[in-house]
Design an enzyme around this catalytic site. Structure first.
Site, PDB file in Angstrom:
ATOM      1  N   ASN A  21      11.164  -6.652   6.557  1.00  0.00           N
ATOM      2  CA  ASN A  21      10.629  -7.596   5.570  1.00  0.00           C
ATOM      3  C   ASN A  21      11.784  -8.037   4.660  1.00  0.00           C
ATOM      4  OD1 ASN A  21       8.813  -9.144   4.207  1.00  0.00           O
ATOM      5  ND2 ASN A  21       7.689  -7.451   3.292  1.00  0.00           N
ATOM      6  N   HIS A  49      18.378  -7.579   0.535  1.00  0.00           N
ATOM      7  CA  HIS A  49      18.865  -6.881   1.736  1.00  0.00           C
ATOM      8  C   HIS A  49      20.097  -7.583   2.308  1.00  0.00           C
ATOM      9  CE1 HIS A  49      14.446  -5.738   2.068  1.00  0.00           C
ATOM     10  NE2 HIS A  49      15.034  -4.567   2.122  1.00  0.00           N
ATOM     11  N   LYS A  69      18.583  -1.089  -7.021  1.00  0.00           N
ATOM     12  CA  LYS A  69      17.188  -1.300  -7.416  1.00  0.00           C
ATOM     13  C   LYS A  69      16.403   0.009  -7.288  1.00  0.00           C
ATOM     14  CE  LYS A  69      12.928  -3.410  -6.989  1.00  0.00           C
ATOM     15  NZ  LYS A  69      12.258  -2.464  -6.178  1.00  0.00           N
ATOM     16  N   GLN A  94      16.468   6.794  -5.605  1.00  0.00           N
ATOM     17  CA  GLN A  94      16.733   6.985  -4.175  1.00  0.00           C
ATOM     18  C   GLN A  94      18.248   7.074  -3.925  1.00  0.00           C
ATOM     19  OE1 GLN A  94      14.743   4.836  -0.803  1.00  0.00           O
ATOM     20  NE2 GLN A  94      16.551   3.560  -0.857  1.00  0.00           N
ATOM     21  N   VAL A 138      19.462  -7.505  -6.863  1.00  0.00           N
ATOM     22  CA  VAL A 138      19.401  -8.975  -6.789  1.00  0.00           C
ATOM     23  C   VAL A 138      18.068  -9.392  -7.400  1.00  0.00           C
ATOM     24  CG1 VAL A 138      19.423 -10.977  -5.246  1.00  0.00           C
ATOM     25  CG2 VAL A 138      20.836  -8.977  -4.721  1.00  0.00           C
ATOM     26  N   SER A 190      10.368  -6.228  -1.337  1.00  0.00           N
ATOM     27  CA  SER A 190       9.444  -6.609  -0.266  1.00  0.00           C
ATOM     28  C   SER A 190       8.006  -6.651  -0.783  1.00  0.00           C
ATOM     29  CB  SER A 190       9.523  -5.609   0.877  1.00  0.00           C
ATOM     30  OG  SER A 190      10.849  -5.502   1.300  1.00  0.00           O
ATOM     31  N   ARG A 191       7.748  -5.871  -1.831  1.00  0.00           N
ATOM     32  CA  ARG A 191       6.372  -5.788  -2.351  1.00  0.00           C
ATOM     33  C   ARG A 191       5.974  -7.000  -3.198  1.00  0.00           C
ATOM     34  NH1 ARG A 191       4.524  -0.411  -1.710  1.00  0.00           N
ATOM     35  NH2 ARG A 191       6.237   0.893  -1.009  1.00  0.00           N
TER      36      ARG A 191
HETATM   37  O1  PAF Z   1      15.059   1.657   0.655  1.00  0.00           O
HETATM   38  C1  PAF Z   1      14.420   1.579   1.732  1.00  0.00           C
HETATM   39  O2  PAF Z   1      14.123   0.511   2.237  1.00  0.00           O
HETATM   40  C2  PAF Z   1      14.012   2.857   2.428  1.00  0.00           C
HETATM   41  O3  PAF Z   1      13.663   3.850   1.521  1.00  0.00           O
HETATM   42  C3  PAF Z   1      15.085   3.380   3.421  1.00  0.00           C
HETATM   43  C4  PAF Z   1      16.358   3.790   2.691  1.00  0.00           C
HETATM   44  C5  PAF Z   1      15.396   2.324   4.450  1.00  0.00           C
HETATM   45  C6  PAF Z   1      14.558   4.618   4.151  1.00  0.00           C
HETATM   46  O4  PAF Z   1      13.414   4.323   4.877  1.00  0.00           O
END
Ligand code: PAF
Length: 280
Positions: A32, A37, A151, A155, A178, A188-189
């Site tokens: 998506n 990305h 963002k 994570q 971005v 994506s959401r």
């Molecule tokens: O950030 C994401 O899109 C996801 O958490 C990742 C790092 C691709 C793992 O599924």
């Protein structure tokens, strides 16, 4: 651009590139794809001689099955977006290739120090799912360097921690968030927001910027400023899950003088928005 759906074939190709002395850079995604990305992919193109993008909607990181079901899958459109970029391979496995013994039976990777707070408190098990799939993807793609967006700051820190603790030979590069022209962080959401929610959504980043101004001008203590911002967002129709100033290195609650950033999660209807802002 080659498309791989089998782990073994992707690993073989990566090994060939390594044997030829070529540096592999990697962008993991759940598809998506949006401009955020693509900025990560452009950075990966600068950093490596071979570029791999993975597209896999990872069921392990969804604590809500409805959210997993609703996550938009758009492989063909994603491949069209990647085609003009200098991507050598897309790794897009089916679920049973990644988890052949089932989701629950797979070995999991956990970073306990950072995974239970903030997002982890609201999405139990989420980060275990992320670190498990990223560890697997690193073993499959064998990158020298991997690019992640700021963002998802928590994570990013968790992945840096995993790589350090497990001595993974992968350099982690962070790229700035971005944003849309009105300040909303690309995600994506966002496509799940209704027209009226989409109009309201930029208020989240505006409130964060106002918080930053007050914080830097030392107008009020941290708890007061957090409470004011949360109340303003709630009044506008957000359900705020956290609006929290945290220390940069370990995401512990910030004290005056710490190098810190603001981390925020809020829902508009069914859609969860997360964002962050550095307080420098
Ligand atoms: O950030 C994401 O899109 C996801 O958490 C990742 C790092 C691709 C793992 O599924």
């Amino acid at each position: 651009m080659e498309i791989y759906s089998q782990i073994h074939a992707m690993q073989l190709q990566s090994r060939r590139w390594q044997q030829a002395g070529q540096r592999i850079s990697f962008v993991p995604t759940m598809g998506n794809l949006h401009a955020g990305h693509l900025a990560l992919v452009e950075k990966a193109v600068e950093l490596g001689e071979r570029v791999v993008v993975s597209i896999f909607v990872n069921p392990l990181q969804f604590n809500d099955p409805a959210d997993f079901a609703a996550y938009r899958r758009s492989l063909d459109a994603d491949l069209d977006k990647l085609a003009p970029l200098e991507v050598d391979a897309v790794f897009a496995p089916p679920e049973d290739e990644m988890y052949p013994h089932g989701r629950d039976a797979t070995t999991q990777v956990d970073v306990p120090a950072l995974s239970g707070i903030l997002e982890g408190e609201h999405r139990p098990g989420h980060f275990r799912g992320v670190t498990t799939v990223v560890a697997k993807l690193f073993n499959i793609v064998q990158p020298d360097v991997a690019v992640f967006g700021e963002k998802d700051f928590q994570q990013l820190r968790i992945i840096e921690c995993m790589v350090a603790d497990l001595d993974m030979p992968v350099e982690i590069i962070a790229m700035p968030t971005v944003r849309e022209a009105d300040g909303l962080a690309m995600s994506s959401r966002n496509s799940r927001l209704s027209a009226s929610q989409r109009q309201l959504a930029p208020l989240l980043y505006q409130t964060m910027q106002e918080f930053r101004q007050h914080y830097l001008a030392a107008e009020g203590n941290i708890a007061q400023l957090q409470a004011q911002a949360t109340a303003g967002l709630a009044q506008a129709g957000f359900v705020v899950e956290y609006f929290s100033l945290r220390r940069h290195e370990d995401l512990a609650p910030a004290k005056p003088g710490d190098r810190c950033l603001l981390l925020v999660a809020a829902r508009l209807g069914e859609t969860r928005l997360i964002d962050n802002l550095c307080m420098e």
